[in-house]
Design a protein around this motif. Structure first.
Motif, PDB file in Angstrom:
ATOM      1  N   ARG A   1      -2.793 -11.437  -1.055  1.00  0.00           N
ATOM      2  CA  ARG A   1      -2.446 -10.660  -2.247  1.00  0.00           C
ATOM      3  C   ARG A   1      -3.460  -9.560  -2.513  1.00  0.00           C
ATOM      4  NH1 ARG A   1      -0.898 -15.859  -3.806  1.00  0.00           N
ATOM      5  NH2 ARG A   1      -2.865 -16.251  -4.915  1.00  0.00           N
TER       6      ARG A   1
ATOM      7  N   ASP B   1      -2.763  -6.808  -0.069  1.00  0.00           N
ATOM      8  CA  ASP B   1      -1.559  -6.085  -0.470  1.00  0.00           C
ATOM      9  C   ASP B   1      -1.850  -5.104  -1.603  1.00  0.00           C
ATOM     10  OD1 ASP B   1      -0.036  -7.320   1.409  1.00  0.00           O
ATOM     11  OD2 ASP B   1       0.934  -8.746   0.039  1.00  0.00           O
ATOM     12  N   ALA B   2      -2.726  -5.501  -2.516  1.00  0.00           N
ATOM     13  CA  ALA B   2      -3.074  -4.615  -3.631  1.00  0.00           C
ATOM     14  C   ALA B   2      -3.808  -3.367  -3.134  1.00  0.00           C
ATOM     15  CB  ALA B   2      -3.944  -5.368  -4.639  1.00  0.00           C
TER      16      ALA B   2
ATOM     17  N   ALA C   1      -3.549  -2.107  -0.075  1.00  0.00           N
ATOM     18  CA  ALA C   1      -2.587  -1.308   0.686  1.00  0.00           C
ATOM     19  C   ALA C   1      -1.675  -0.518  -0.256  1.00  0.00           C
ATOM     20  CB  ALA C   1      -1.756  -2.219   1.589  1.00  0.00           C
ATOM     21  N   ALA C   2      -1.239  -1.145  -1.346  1.00  0.00           N
ATOM     22  CA  ALA C   2      -0.380  -0.449  -2.306  1.00  0.00           C
ATOM     23  C   ALA C   2      -1.127   0.703  -2.954  1.00  0.00           C
ATOM     24  CB  ALA C   2       0.105  -1.437  -3.373  1.00  0.00           C
ATOM     25  N   ASP C   3      -2.404   0.497  -3.212  1.00  0.00           N
ATOM     26  CA  ASP C   3      -3.241   1.552  -3.796  1.00  0.00           C
ATOM     27  C   ASP C   3      -3.348   2.743  -2.847  1.00  0.00           C
ATOM     28  OD1 ASP C   3      -5.134   2.508  -5.828  1.00  0.00           O
ATOM     29  OD2 ASP C   3      -6.637   2.203  -4.273  1.00  0.00           O
TER      30      ASP C   3
ATOM     31  N   GLU D   1      -1.143   3.510  -0.494  1.00  0.00           N
ATOM     32  CA  GLU D   1       0.180   4.131  -0.405  1.00  0.00           C
ATOM     33  C   GLU D   1       0.465   5.028  -1.603  1.00  0.00           C
ATOM     34  OE1 GLU D   1       4.137   2.181   0.374  1.00  0.00           O
ATOM     35  OE2 GLU D   1       2.856   1.059   1.753  1.00  0.00           O
ATOM     36  N   ALA D   2      -0.067   4.632  -2.754  1.00  0.00           N
ATOM     37  CA  ALA D   2       0.146   5.406  -3.975  1.00  0.00           C
ATOM     38  C   ALA D   2      -0.621   6.727  -3.948  1.00  0.00           C
ATOM     39  CB  ALA D   2      -0.265   4.591  -5.188  1.00  0.00           C
TER      40      ALA D   2
END
Length: 426
Positions: free
Chosen positions: A362, A365-366, A368-370, A372-373
């Motif tokens: 998790r 994933d956080a 990676a999402a950061d 991507e944003a």
């Protein structure tokens, strides 16, 4: 108006000693030293076969200021062949072989050879059958660490025909290469030349097309498993039609290729199946025209039950691949084997777990999402905390920053390593 071809090559690094490799595997180091000389011989053969109008060499002919006798004599012999055939050779030196540093064994050059000096841009006419078909402009590095924007010195003259610039430089901050003679594509365009024959960057690429062309030919012979050193290596054959560049044709010349072969374990039942897959990939590469030898790195990826058979046995598999290709022609050397495999798991199940494994996934994933944003703040903070201890003291100028696009690969590596170490079961 004239129609003709000419050759552009750079970064020959003739007779590179491969000192680190030589101490461990002297026969392999000698084969690689020979490869640089064979590649240059092939360059001369190509110039004669294609009957080019001239040849330009854009720096780093040798690997260092103290140029080897063998390399210098081989270089002169090749240029003598060109001169006898009526082909001019125009040479600019770079950071590895600056004209004002080091030792040289050659006091005089064949009649059609011109070596550009380091004081000013020089312009040399190329005359064919009484007509001036081109003007070649160039300048050499005087010292290794050339920091001036030398491209800004170039300007097209009023002479008819094609105008070519020969320069060893770093355009637009090409990564992985020192910022010697730094310049921009805007500087190249402003000079008004038709074609820029560039050296310094070992990955061949065309930077500009159209009214002004600019290209790195890449190095003549690969030297390592760095991405810029792998694959086909050689020179560029420039086709000129009616005084304008019509085509830039890559011409592979390197007898030895550095390459990475990748195999996915998904669907493979055992190690013999994996070995067959890697050997088939190697066989395909060895059938490339002109290949005399392959330096291979194997990368094993994917998820599956074969993962457990691989963990801790990577070197044994590499050695088995060496045994399987012993005595082949072209020769094949398996220099390394990297495992990037994972157990057969369902990640969606793991990420929901309330244990250490779920927490790690998790968190990754956080990050990676950061990324991507677009902000990358979380990932960047993590990386900077890792870099900080290396950026003090004597190392501060020798540790390059980690690029944003490398963080994603690092996250994948962290996840893979965590799952391996924790011996995760779905």
């Amino acid at each position: 108006m004239s129609t003709f071809t000419f050759l552009h090559a750079a970064d020959l690094h003739l007779d590179t000693p491969f000192e680190g490799l030589g101490a461990q595997r002297p026969e392999l180091a000698e084969a690689l030293r020979e490869a640089s000389l064979r590649a240059f011989e092939r360059l001369i053969d190509l110039a004669l076969e294609r009957r080019v109008a001239f040849v330009v060499l854009a720096g780093d002919l040798y690997d260092g200021a103290e140029r080897g006798v063998r390399a210098q004599l081989a270089f002169r012999r090749g240029l003598e062949r060109l001169s006898r055939a009526g082909i001019a050779a125009l040479i600019a030196h770079g950071n590895h072989d600056p004209v004002d540093e080091g030792w040289g064994a050659i006091a005089s050059w064949p009649s059609l050879v011109h070596v550009f000096g380091s004081k000013a841009v020089e312009s040399v006419p190329i005359v064919h059958e009484g007509n001036r078909i081109a003007t070649v402009h160039g300048i050499s590095f005087g010292t290794r660490s050339e920091r001036e924007n030398l491209a800004a010195r170039f300007r097209r003259g009023p002479e008819a025909g094609l105008h070519v610039g020969v320069l060893h430089c770093n355009v637009d901050g090409q990564p992985g290469h020192d910022p010697y003679a730094p310049c921009s594509t805007a500087d190249l365009t402003a000079a008004g030349l038709d074609y820029w024959a560039l050296g310094h960057v070992h990955a061949g690429r065309v930077l500009l097309r159209g009214r002004t062309w600019a290209a790195y030919s890449g190095n003549l012979q690969g030297r390592s498993f760095k991405p810029a050193e792998q694959g086909a290596k050689g020179a560029l054959l420039i086709h000129v039609v009616d005084d304008a560049v019509a085509e830039v044709e890559p011409c592979p010349l390197a007898p030895v290729r550095f390459s990475t072969v990748t195999a996915d374990i998904d669907g493979l039942e055992d190690l013999p199946a994996l070995e067959r897959l890697l050997l088939d990939e190697a066989q395909g590469l060895s059938e490339t025209p002109g290949c005399e030898g392959l330096m291979l790195a194997a990368k094993v990826v994917g998820r599956g039950p074969l993962h457990r058979s691989l963990v801790g046995r990577e070197e044994a598999l590499r050695s088995a691949l060496e045994d399987a290709t012993q005595g082949r022609r072209p020769w094949i050397r398996w220099e390394r084997l990297e495992r990037r495999t994972s157990p057969e798991v369902e990640r969606e199940v793991l990420v929901q777990r309330a244990d250490l494994v779920g927490g790690i996934l998790r968190r990754l994933d956080a990050i990676a999402a950061d990324l991507e944003a677009g902000s990358g703040a979380v990932g960047r903070a993590m990386i900077e905390s890792l870099e900080l201890p290396l950026r003090g003291g004597a190392l501060r100028n020798h540790v390059p920053p980690i690029a944003d696009d490398e963080i994603a690969a690092l996250l994948e590596s962290v996840e893979r390593d965590a799952l391996d170490r924790l011996e995760v079961e779905a």
